[in-house]
Design a protein around this motif. Structure first.
Motif, PDB file in Angstrom:
ATOM      1  N   UNK A 140      42.694  50.584  34.737  1.00  0.00           N
ATOM      2  CA  UNK A 140      42.126  50.019  33.505  1.00  0.00           C
ATOM      3  C   UNK A 140      41.143  48.881  33.821  1.00  0.00           C
ATOM      4  N   UNK A 141      41.443  48.086  34.827  1.00  0.00           N
ATOM      5  CA  UNK A 141      40.576  46.967  35.200  1.00  0.00           C
ATOM      6  C   UNK A 141      39.307  47.426  35.918  1.00  0.00           C
ATOM      7  N   UNK A 142      39.325  48.671  36.380  1.00  0.00           N
ATOM      8  CA  UNK A 142      38.264  49.099  37.286  1.00  0.00           C
ATOM      9  C   UNK A 142      36.931  49.332  36.577  1.00  0.00           C
ATOM     10  N   UNK A 143      36.994  49.628  35.279  1.00  0.00           N
ATOM     11  CA  UNK A 143      35.763  49.915  34.555  1.00  0.00           C
ATOM     12  C   UNK A 143      35.333  51.347  34.788  1.00  0.00           C
ATOM     13  N   UNK A 144      34.136  51.670  34.354  1.00  0.00           N
ATOM     14  CA  UNK A 144      33.632  53.040  34.494  1.00  0.00           C
ATOM     15  C   UNK A 144      32.222  52.972  35.068  1.00  0.00           C
ATOM     16  N   UNK A 145      31.608  54.148  35.142  1.00  0.00           N
ATOM     17  CA  UNK A 145      30.244  54.194  35.673  1.00  0.00           C
ATOM     18  C   UNK A 145      29.293  53.372  34.806  1.00  0.00           C
ATOM     19  N   UNK A 146      29.605  53.302  33.507  1.00  0.00           N
ATOM     20  CA  UNK A 146      28.694  52.595  32.597  1.00  0.00           C
ATOM     21  C   UNK A 146      29.178  51.183  32.249  1.00  0.00           C
ATOM     22  N   UNK A 147      30.474  50.910  32.522  1.00  0.00           N
ATOM     23  CA  UNK A 147      30.998  49.584  32.197  1.00  0.00           C
ATOM     24  C   UNK A 147      31.479  48.877  33.449  1.00  0.00           C
ATOM     25  N   UNK A 148      31.188  47.593  33.549  1.00  0.00           N
ATOM     26  CA  UNK A 148      31.682  46.850  34.715  1.00  0.00           C
ATOM     27  C   UNK A 148      33.197  46.719  34.651  1.00  0.00           C
ATOM     28  N   UNK A 149      33.808  46.473  35.797  1.00  0.00           N
ATOM     29  CA  UNK A 149      35.251  46.247  35.822  1.00  0.00           C
ATOM     30  C   UNK A 149      35.582  44.799  35.494  1.00  0.00           C
ATOM     31  N   UNK A 150      36.893  44.515  35.417  1.00  0.00           N
ATOM     32  CA  UNK A 150      37.358  43.146  35.163  1.00  0.00           C
ATOM     33  C   UNK A 150      38.106  42.669  36.401  1.00  0.00           C
ATOM     34  N   UNK A 151      38.075  41.379  36.590  1.00  0.00           N
ATOM     35  CA  UNK A 151      38.797  40.827  37.739  1.00  0.00           C
ATOM     36  C   UNK A 151      40.289  40.833  37.504  1.00  0.00           C
ATOM     37  N   UNK A 152      41.026  41.168  38.529  1.00  0.00           N
ATOM     38  CA  UNK A 152      42.479  41.121  38.471  1.00  0.00           C
ATOM     39  C   UNK A 152      42.914  39.648  38.409  1.00  0.00           C
ATOM     40  N   UNK A 153      44.023  39.363  37.712  1.00  0.00           N
ATOM     41  CA  UNK A 153      44.510  37.973  37.707  1.00  0.00           C
ATOM     42  C   UNK A 153      44.881  37.480  39.110  1.00  0.00           C
ATOM     43  N   UNK A 154      45.109  38.388  40.046  1.00  0.00           N
ATOM     44  CA  UNK A 154      45.508  37.987  41.407  1.00  0.00           C
ATOM     45  C   UNK A 154      44.303  37.759  42.328  1.00  0.00           C
ATOM     46  N   UNK A 155      43.119  38.064  41.799  1.00  0.00           N
ATOM     47  CA  UNK A 155      41.925  38.028  42.637  1.00  0.00           C
ATOM     48  C   UNK A 155      41.656  36.636  43.223  1.00  0.00           C
ATOM     49  N   UNK A 156      41.967  35.604  42.437  1.00  0.00           N
ATOM     50  CA  UNK A 156      41.637  34.263  42.907  1.00  0.00           C
ATOM     51  C   UNK A 156      42.853  33.473  43.367  1.00  0.00           C
TER      52      UNK A 156
END
Ligand code: ATP
Ligand code: MG
Length: 572
Positions: A140-156
């Motif tokens: 779900x966080x990854x996005x699609x070819x046309x939509x950017x993804x979202x950062x995971x809460x664990x990313x930072x």
């Protein structure tokens, strides 16, 4: 002079291609200080197929022609699907194809410790983090070819925390799938492969080489490029589906080289189009299904596009190398007709196979004016174009086997073989005439009777007093060796079983295998070596059937490798 059948020494035709152009340019610019190192990196999760042969011939062929080296690397990073049986088969098959990696046999698992250290380095550089989202959340966080993804809460999360968790992952503190190590790249990248791809996952699975030493295993995209760089590969050649992964390939090794973990100049990935062959399927998954569901006899079924199957069918290493050279290397999507492959085998066997006569659908022909109990020995060349290979001798007598296909009681229009009242030549022997047939109570012909003309022995003056159109193969009855013959045809009945409607399984060719229990072969040919071809005159090229695991007494089973002509084009 170099033996043209040794692939490592073959004077290559040097058919050029875009990869050779790239290498020529790299040499000119001295990018790699005169080194050329390629590799063939199969995953040991199945048997090699003809598509792999294209990659093998390309990689080893470049090393041969440019005075470089080619490594054989088993890409063994996914233990749940891999097996030592596959490893052994890959090693022996590449060797059989005629290539030699010298001391350069490697395993990705040789690098597990280095791969791990490099991953820790990425964490320290803040280029990787431990993820705790579930696979569904990650999607779900990854996005699609046309939509950017979202950062995971664990990313930072802090570097120290990721490092500690990664060490615990290695130590076995978490169950499968609980955590993941991910690269920290760009969740809005237009190329989805760059949206924080996975580097390590947890798998509590024993590995065929490292046993239980590891419970985390590196992902292909990470392990592959780092292995290439560790081995100082210069040109990393792969198939086009990896084109979109190239930025990631460059990112991983670029980061690690900047950090001093890998040495420059780094390998460069280049993509070429994969081989697609008509009338077959090529993906390892489908080949595995054919084997597991017993739709074929095994990986080495002579109808399979696997190299062990082709080998058992009678394909020679030289014929496969010729095929790979002929199809060339490009970036264009291509479908090669299986007849191209068959033609390469014919070309090779036409030169190398000895000649003999065999009768596959035997019917007895009794020559009533030939003295009973008499045998005479006739001769013919082992190979008509190479008299230096000598002659073979075989008996002629009152009773001979001929092929039922060569006889019609009443000839159809255009049938010039044997029929009642007709005269034909028995190859390398005499003119014979059919006088009558004998039938059983069902009306089936059980024997054919006739006469011969003693003044027409092949090779003697005046032997061809009368012109005849039929020239039949035959085998004398008392000396005939009884054999079994396996006739093979294409495994699928449609050219492209992969893209037809429904399942590819619905298009298996029911006539792809015919087993003939009793056939006869000319005296003196049971000494055929494994892998040696023989041409049964007028019938095609055959070889001894040598399965991977001998099942029964196989010395008398012959496989038809290929017909003499392209039967799809010309029904005989
Ligand atoms: P498959 O898709 O059939 O399962 P694969 O690509 O997963 O095959 P690998 O063991 O990873 O199989 O392949 C080893 C090498 O052989 C790779 O470099 C791959 O690009 C190459 N290769 C595989 N199939 C083909 C093909 N049909 N034509 C050319 N090269 C191929
Ligand atoms: Mg693969």
């Amino acid at each position: 002079m170099a033996d043209p059948h040794d692939a490592n020494n073959a004077p290559s035709a040097h058919i050029t291609n875009f990869i050779r152009h790239i290498i020529d340019e790299d040499i000119q610019k001295n990018v790699y200080n005169g080194r050329l190192v390629t590799r063939f990196p199969p995953e040991p999760n199945g048997y090699l197929h003809i598509g792999h042969a294209k990659s093998i011939c390309l990689n080893f062929g470049l090393a041969r022609d440019y005075g470089g080296v080619c490594h054989l690397r088993l890409d063994d990073t996914n233990p749940s699907k891999e097996d030592d049986e596959y490893v052994q088969s890959i090693i022996s098959t590449v060797k059989w194809l005629g290539f030699d990696w010298g001391e350069h046999l490697y395993h990705a698992s040789d690098y597990f410790e280095t791969l791990y250290q490099c991953a820790e380095k990425l964490i320290q550089l803040d280029k990787a983090y431990v993820e705790e989202l579930s696979p569904d959340e990650m999607r779900a966080y990854r996005g699609t070819l046309t939509e950017p993804g979202k950062s995971s809460p664990w990313r930072d999360r802090p570097i120290e925390e990721s490092l500690e968790l990664f060490r615990q992952m290695r130590a076995g503190a978490f169950p499968d799938g609980a955590k993941l190590l991910r690269a920290k790249i760009d969740m809005a990248h237009p190329n989805l492969n760059m949206r924080d791809p996975a580097i390590y996952r947890i798998r509590h699975v024993a590995h065929q080489r490292t046993g239980n030493a590891w419970c985390i295993y590196p992902m292909y995209d990470y392990a592959h490029c780092v292995s290439d760089a560790i081995e100082r590969i210069t040109h990393s050649l792969c198939t086009l589906e990896f084109e979109d992964h190239r930025p990631l390939y460059e990112w991983f090794i670029g980061q690690l080289a900047d950090a001093g973990m890998l040495e420059r100049p780094l390998p460069k990935q280049r993509e070429f189009s994969r081989l697609n062959l008509s009338y077959t399927v090529m993906s390892k998954r489908k080949l595995l299904e054919l084997v597991q569901d017993k739709l074929v006899e095994g990986w080495d079924d002579p109808r399979m596009p696997t190299l062990v199957g082709l080998r058992r069918r009678g394909y020679t290493p030289a014929s496969l190398r010729l095929f790979c050279e002929r199809i060339g290397v490009s970036k264009a999507d291509n479908w090669i007709d299986v007849s191209v492959l068959e033609e390469c085998l014919r070309e090779d066997l036409n030169v190398h196979a000895r000649r003999a006569m065999a009768v596959v659908r035997p019917i007895k022909f009794i020559i009533e004016n030939y003295p009973e109990g008499q045998t005479e020995w006739l001769e013919a060349s082992v190979h008509p174009q190479y008299p230096e290979r000598g002659v073979r001798r075989f008996p002629f007598g009152r009773e001979v086997w001929i092929d039922a296909d060569d006889f019609m009681e009443v000839p159809a229009k255009g049938f010039f073989r044997l029929s009642v009242g007709a005269e034909v030549r028995l190859r390398h022997a005499y003119l014979v005439k059919c006088t009558r047939v004998e039938k059983n109570e069902h009306g089936d012909i059980t024997a054919i009777y006739g006469t011969y003309d003693p003044d027409t022995k092949s090779g003697t003056p005046g032997s061809d007093v009368r012109k005849v159109k039929g020239n039949l193969h035959w085998v004398e009855v008392t000396y005939a060796e009884s054999i079994q013959v396996h006739l093979y045809d294409r495994l699928f009945s449609v050219p492209n079983p992969d893209t037809v409607e429904g399942s590819y399984r619905d298009y298996l060719n029911p006539q792809s295998f015919e087993k003939i229990q009793t056939a006869y072969i000319e005296h003196g040919h049971l000494d055929l070596a494994t892998g040696e071809g023989v041409q049964f005159e007028r019938l095609g090229y055959f070889c001894l059937d040598v399965p991977l695991e001998p099942r029964v007494e196989q010395r008398r089973v012959f496989n038809r490798s290929v017909s003499l002509k392209d039967t799809a084009k010309q029904k005989n």
